[in-house]
Scaffold this motif. Structure first.
Motif, PDB file in Angstrom:
ATOM      1  N   VAL A 172       8.609   8.127  -2.149  1.00 30.47           N
ATOM      2  CA  VAL A 172       7.376   7.359  -2.016  1.00 30.47           C
ATOM      3  C   VAL A 172       7.525   6.429  -0.820  1.00 30.47           C
ATOM      4  N   GLN A 173       6.552   6.494   0.099  1.00 33.70           N
ATOM      5  CA  GLN A 173       6.562   5.602   1.250  1.00 33.70           C
ATOM      6  C   GLN A 173       5.448   4.576   1.090  1.00 33.70           C
ATOM      7  N   VAL A 174       5.776   3.325   1.413  1.00 30.70           N
ATOM      8  CA  VAL A 174       4.811   2.241   1.286  1.00 30.70           C
ATOM      9  C   VAL A 174       4.801   1.401   2.560  1.00 30.70           C
ATOM     10  N   TYR A 212      12.890  -0.703  -2.600  1.00 32.15           N
ATOM     11  CA  TYR A 212      12.452  -0.007  -1.395  1.00 32.15           C
ATOM     12  C   TYR A 212      13.408  -0.321  -0.245  1.00 32.15           C
ATOM     13  N   GLY A 220       3.509  10.318  -0.741  1.00 31.80           N
ATOM     14  CA  GLY A 220       4.500  10.689  -1.730  1.00 31.80           C
ATOM     15  C   GLY A 220       4.803  12.169  -1.577  1.00 31.80           C
ATOM     16  N   ARG A 254       0.841  -1.200   0.000  1.00 33.74           N
ATOM     17  CA  ARG A 254       0.000   0.000   0.000  1.00 33.74           C
ATOM     18  C   ARG A 254       0.870   1.241   0.000  1.00 33.74           C
ATOM     19  N   HIS A 255       0.642   2.089  -0.984  1.00 37.66           N
ATOM     20  CA  HIS A 255       1.376   3.351  -1.054  1.00 37.66           C
ATOM     21  C   HIS A 255       0.748   4.314  -0.058  1.00 37.66           C
ATOM     22  N   GLN A 259      10.827   4.223  -1.104  1.00 28.67           N
ATOM     23  CA  GLN A 259      11.369   3.900  -2.419  1.00 28.67           C
ATOM     24  C   GLN A 259      12.715   4.577  -2.608  1.00 28.67           C
TER      25      GLN A 259
END
Length: 114
Positions: free
Chosen positions: A58-60, A87, A45, A41-42, A108
């Motif tokens: 981008v963090q997930v 990542y 950003g 799941r993103h 990311q």
């Protein structure tokens, strides 16, 4: 976690020391365990400056089955590959109560311009 929630195949990698052709020590990434289906799941950003260049960050959140976490012992020195993206694992949040899953908080790593 139901199987339908696992939508992406991910690999967890660790940095290992190896030697190049001339015998000099270098580091390389080695996949540990088998690729596993996970719920990716993103979360957010944003854009940041790194080396006077604007890059997207981008963090997930990656939810993996708990047995996989026990098998590979993921930690923040490792990285995760998903759909060609790399990542950096920033935190490992295991479900210690039910032991069904673990969440890997990742960021990311931007691709380097050639």
């Amino acid at each position: 976690m139901r199987a339908g929630q696992r939508s992406a195949l991910v690999e967890i990698q660790r940095n290992v020391p190896v030697r190049d052709e001339s015998g000099q020590p270098i580091s390389a990434w080695q996949t540990i365990g088998n690729p596993v289906w996970a719920d990716v799941r993103h979360r957010s950003g944003m854009e940041a400056l790194r080396g006077d260049t604007a890059v997207s960050v981008v963090q997930v959140s990656v939810r993996i089955p708990y047995p996989v976490l026990a098998e590979v012992a993921a930690d923040t020195s490792m990285r995760l590959l998903c759909d060609g993206d790399v990542y950096e694992i920033q935190a490992v949040l295991p479900d210690r109560q039910k032991r069904r899953h673990a969440d890997l908080v990742c960021q990311q790593i931007p691709a380097r311009a050639e």
